[in-house]
Design a protein around this motif. Structure first.
Motif, PDB file in Angstrom:
ATOM      1  N   THR A  76      -3.088   4.245   3.818  1.00 35.70           N
ATOM      2  CA  THR A  76      -2.610   4.274   2.432  1.00 35.70           C
ATOM      3  C   THR A  76      -1.392   3.385   2.217  1.00 35.70           C
ATOM      4  OG1 THR A  76      -1.269   6.234   2.905  1.00 35.70           O
ATOM      5  CG2 THR A  76      -3.490   6.605   2.059  1.00 35.70           C
ATOM      6  N   ASN A  77      -0.914   2.741   3.295  1.00 38.24           N
ATOM      7  CA  ASN A  77       0.241   1.848   3.186  1.00 38.24           C
ATOM      8  C   ASN A  77       0.018   0.587   4.014  1.00 38.24           C
ATOM      9  OD1 ASN A  77       2.412   2.864   1.459  1.00 38.24           O
ATOM     10  ND2 ASN A  77       2.470   4.612   2.847  1.00 38.24           N
ATOM     11  N   ALA A  78      -1.053  -0.147   3.697  1.00 42.35           N
ATOM     12  CA  ALA A  78      -1.360  -1.404   4.377  1.00 42.35           C
ATOM     13  C   ALA A  78      -1.070  -2.564   3.430  1.00 42.35           C
ATOM     14  CB  ALA A  78      -2.816  -1.435   4.824  1.00 42.35           C
ATOM     15  N   TYR A  79      -0.505  -3.675   3.974  1.00 43.68           N
ATOM     16  CA  TYR A  79      -0.031  -4.773   3.116  1.00 43.68           C
ATOM     17  C   TYR A  79      -0.292  -6.137   3.742  1.00 43.68           C
ATOM     18  CZ  TYR A  79       2.346  -0.996   0.755  1.00 43.68           C
ATOM     19  OH  TYR A  79       2.596   0.180   0.081  1.00 43.68           O
ATOM     20  N   THR A  80      -0.551  -7.097   2.880  1.00 43.10           N
ATOM     21  CA  THR A  80      -0.472  -8.500   3.244  1.00 43.10           C
ATOM     22  C   THR A  80       0.882  -9.010   2.748  1.00 43.10           C
ATOM     23  OG1 THR A  80      -1.329 -10.720   2.753  1.00 43.10           O
ATOM     24  CG2 THR A  80      -1.763  -9.023   1.124  1.00 43.10           C
ATOM     25  N   ALA A 244      -1.746  -9.057 -10.448  1.00 41.23           N
ATOM     26  CA  ALA A 244      -2.184  -8.645  -9.109  1.00 41.23           C
ATOM     27  C   ALA A 244      -2.049  -9.843  -8.170  1.00 41.23           C
ATOM     28  CB  ALA A 244      -3.604  -8.109  -9.162  1.00 41.23           C
ATOM     29  N   LYS A 245      -3.121 -10.619  -8.006  1.00 43.99           N
ATOM     30  CA  LYS A 245      -3.038 -11.838  -7.207  1.00 43.99           C
ATOM     31  C   LYS A 245      -1.928 -12.745  -7.744  1.00 43.99           C
ATOM     32  CE  LYS A 245      -6.086 -15.579  -5.622  1.00 43.99           C
ATOM     33  NZ  LYS A 245      -7.445 -16.169  -5.755  1.00 43.99           N
ATOM     34  N   TRP A 246      -1.303 -13.523  -6.848  1.00 42.53           N
ATOM     35  CA  TRP A 246      -0.212 -14.444  -7.184  1.00 42.53           C
ATOM     36  C   TRP A 246       1.096 -13.726  -7.526  1.00 42.53           C
ATOM     37  CZ3 TRP A 246      -4.713 -15.901 -10.431  1.00 42.53           C
ATOM     38  CH2 TRP A 246      -5.508 -16.874  -9.833  1.00 42.53           C
ATOM     39  N   THR A 247       1.260 -12.498  -7.068  1.00 39.76           N
ATOM     40  CA  THR A 247       2.503 -11.767  -7.312  1.00 39.76           C
ATOM     41  C   THR A 247       2.961 -11.078  -6.034  1.00 39.76           C
ATOM     42  OG1 THR A 247       1.623  -9.561  -7.831  1.00 39.76           O
ATOM     43  CG2 THR A 247       1.577 -11.198  -9.608  1.00 39.76           C
ATOM     44  N   LEU A 253      -0.086  -7.262  -3.213  1.00 37.50           N
ATOM     45  CA  LEU A 253       0.166  -7.243  -1.776  1.00 37.50           C
ATOM     46  C   LEU A 253      -0.449  -6.061  -1.036  1.00 37.50           C
ATOM     47  CD1 LEU A 253       3.930  -8.341  -1.576  1.00 37.50           C
ATOM     48  CD2 LEU A 253       1.881  -9.770  -1.418  1.00 37.50           C
ATOM     49  N   LYS A 254      -0.650  -4.949  -1.706  1.00 35.85           N
ATOM     50  CA  LYS A 254      -1.213  -3.792  -1.024  1.00 35.85           C
ATOM     51  C   LYS A 254      -2.706  -4.005  -0.809  1.00 35.85           C
ATOM     52  CE  LYS A 254      -1.003   1.264  -1.055  1.00 35.85           C
ATOM     53  NZ  LYS A 254      -0.458   2.458  -1.753  1.00 35.85           N
ATOM     54  N   TYR A 330       7.102  -6.953   4.072  1.00 32.70           N
ATOM     55  CA  TYR A 330       7.698  -8.037   3.292  1.00 32.70           C
ATOM     56  C   TYR A 330       6.651  -8.818   2.507  1.00 32.70           C
ATOM     57  CZ  TYR A 330      11.549  -6.943   6.431  1.00 32.70           C
ATOM     58  OH  TYR A 330      12.531  -6.279   7.129  1.00 32.70           O
ATOM     59  N   GLY A 331       7.126  -9.478   1.445  1.00 37.53           N
ATOM     60  CA  GLY A 331       6.256 -10.301   0.623  1.00 37.53           C
ATOM     61  C   GLY A 331       6.880 -11.652   0.353  1.00 37.53           C
ATOM     62  N   VAL A 332       6.036 -12.682   0.283  1.00 35.74           N
ATOM     63  CA  VAL A 332       6.519 -14.044   0.015  1.00 35.74           C
ATOM     64  C   VAL A 332       5.493 -14.753  -0.866  1.00 35.74           C
ATOM     65  CG1 VAL A 332       5.532 -14.762   2.234  1.00 35.74           C
ATOM     66  CG2 VAL A 332       7.164 -16.250   1.073  1.00 35.74           C
TER      67      VAL A 332
END
Length: 449
Positions: A76-80, A244-247, A253-254, A330-332
């Motif tokens: 429930t907490n997976a991210y790219t 969603a995408k591009w943010t 990201l999730k 983290y996100g970039v």
């Protein structure tokens, strides 16, 4: 001994030797299968994590993916770390974050010499192949054996097959089995007929993806490999819908992440451990019997020094031996490489409850396909509605113009619509999270703008 007895005795010995040989071969093959489980990684394309039945959708029909969730572990907490196809896939296959690998912008490639799961798992005896979408480079860094279709490999060698679907990337088919008027429209989208029609088409292709998963799983069972195969399904980044995408929002990201591993993972289990795509290859290396701490990724600058992964194995989480993994993810993001729109760097850091987003060039307007190319065929309808509808106007403004800092309580505000950045109650936690983000950027060699 009489000739007839001698012939019978010799024949019996030959039969016994043949039987022992067959049994020994079967035992050795079974032993190899036991120590080296097969790996099947199914990757969707632009699928928002919440648009699956097992993740709570009341609209989308995904029976085969839902079955995987019942038979395995749902995260429930997976991210790219990125919400664009090329950098997301390359971090998934390398275990490296985008800035360090070089694959940060869309349609980019990792730096020469970077190694991927193909190198790491081949070295452990795996046949590593890919069927479907590639979107990575250079070829030397991703020397997958190319396959076609939805078939499981045969042979005694353990396999790692990546099925990289092109569904449900936009370019959706005509709606089938979904009535636009009966769908639930999430609050970050303008609820009108054009949006509902687009959702119906998008949901149609998700169900087509689910059908493909069913075909793969049936073939896995038919070939007798289901009991010794780790099956991973993940949704990549969020859909091409606005916000969603591009943010760096969770809508981008999730990711959905489901793992089935008979005999190792408790069926129907759930984990709220924070994992990210760079953790996947280290985990696969350890599943295959390797040591993820001794892998050379081909890139220097690993956390703590050296040339190792950015991520770490969560094998103990899969086996139920540990409930936690990362403390932060983290996100970039950059709009460079996305065909339309100028630079728009975004960085983010998240724990289980809070998300801190830093829009480094917030004074600019955010521009991409959605509000220029109108690929989803509904942006103009949003602008039309925004002229008379306050809620629609707010959604449009949120997409094109953002503040310098955004801060969200994601547990109470899962769609990240209420910015708490100016609330003094959160000043201290924001300060700590900003420091974490800046430290990560420095370690990665990320100069921001």
């Amino acid at each position: 001994m009489k000739p007839l007895q001698r012939i019978f005795s010799t024949s019996l010995i030959m039969v016994l030797c043949l039987f022992v040989s067959i049994q020994l071969s079967a035992w050795l093959y079974a032993s190899s299968e036991t120590t080296k489980p097969n790996i099947l990684l199914i990757l969707a394309d632009d699928l928002s994590w919440f648009d699956l039945g097992c993740y709570g959708s009341k609209d989308v029909r995904t029976p085969h993916i839902d079955k995987l969730a019942r038979e395995g572990m749902t995260f429930t907490n997976a991210y790219t770390a990125t919400a664009m196809c090329s950098p997301t896939r390359q971090q998934l296959y390398t275990g490296l974050f985008p800035v360090r690998s070089g694959a940060m912008s869309n349609h980019s490639s990792v730096k020469p010499g970077t190694k991927s799961m193909v190198h790491h798992l081949s070295g452990l005896g795996y046949q590593v192949s890919l069927s479907g979408k590639e979107h990575f480079g250079p070829p030397a860094s991703f020397p997958f054996e190319k396959r076609e279709g939805l078939q499981i490999p045969l042979g005694p060698e353990p396999f790692c097959l990546v099925l990289a679907s092109r569904k449900p990337h936009d370019g959706w088919p005509d709606a089938k089995g979904y009535d636009p008027s009966k769908l639930t429209v999430p609050p970050y989208l303008v609820d009108n007929l054009e949006t509902r029609r687009a959702l119906a088409r998008y949901f149609t292709e998700i169900t087509q993806l689910d059908d493909d998963v069913g075909i793969l799983m049936a073939d896995l069972n038919a070939k007798g490999k289901a009991k010794n195969t780790v099956v991973i399904f993940t949704s990549e980044q969020g859909s091409a819908f606005y916000g969603a995408k591009w943010t760096c929002y969770d809508r981008g990201l999730k990711t959905a992440f489901i793992v089935k591993w008979p005999g190792q993972i408790k069926p129907g289990s759930k984990s709220d451990a924070l994992i990210q795509y760079v953790d996947v290859v280290p985990t696969l290396v350890e599943i295959g019997g390797g040591n993820s701490n001794q892998v050379n990724t081909g890139r220097t600058g690993a956390p703590g020094g050296g040339d190792g992964f950015d991520g770490t194995s969560f094998l103990e989480v899969l086996r139920g031996e540990r409930g936690k993994h990362n403390k932060y993810v983290y996100g970039v993001h950059t709009m460079q490489g996305a065909w339309i729109g100028g630079p728009y760097p975004i960085r983010s850091v998240r724990n289980k409850k809070y998300k801190y987003i830093w829009n480094l060039m917030h004074e600019r307007m955010f521009v991409n396909f959605n509000n220029i190319g109108n690929r989803l065929k509904c942006w103009q309808s949003w602008l039309r509605d925004a002229e008379t509808n306050t809620e629609a106007a707010l959604i449009v403004k949120r997409w094109v113009k953002r503040p310098k800092v955004e801060f969200y309580d994601t547990q109470n505000d899962p769609y990240e619509l209420i910015n708490l950045a100016k609330d003094p109650e959160y000043a201290e936690i924001m300060k700590r999270m900003k420091k974490k983000l800046e430290s990560w950027m420095a370690q990665q060699g990320d100069l921001g703008i």
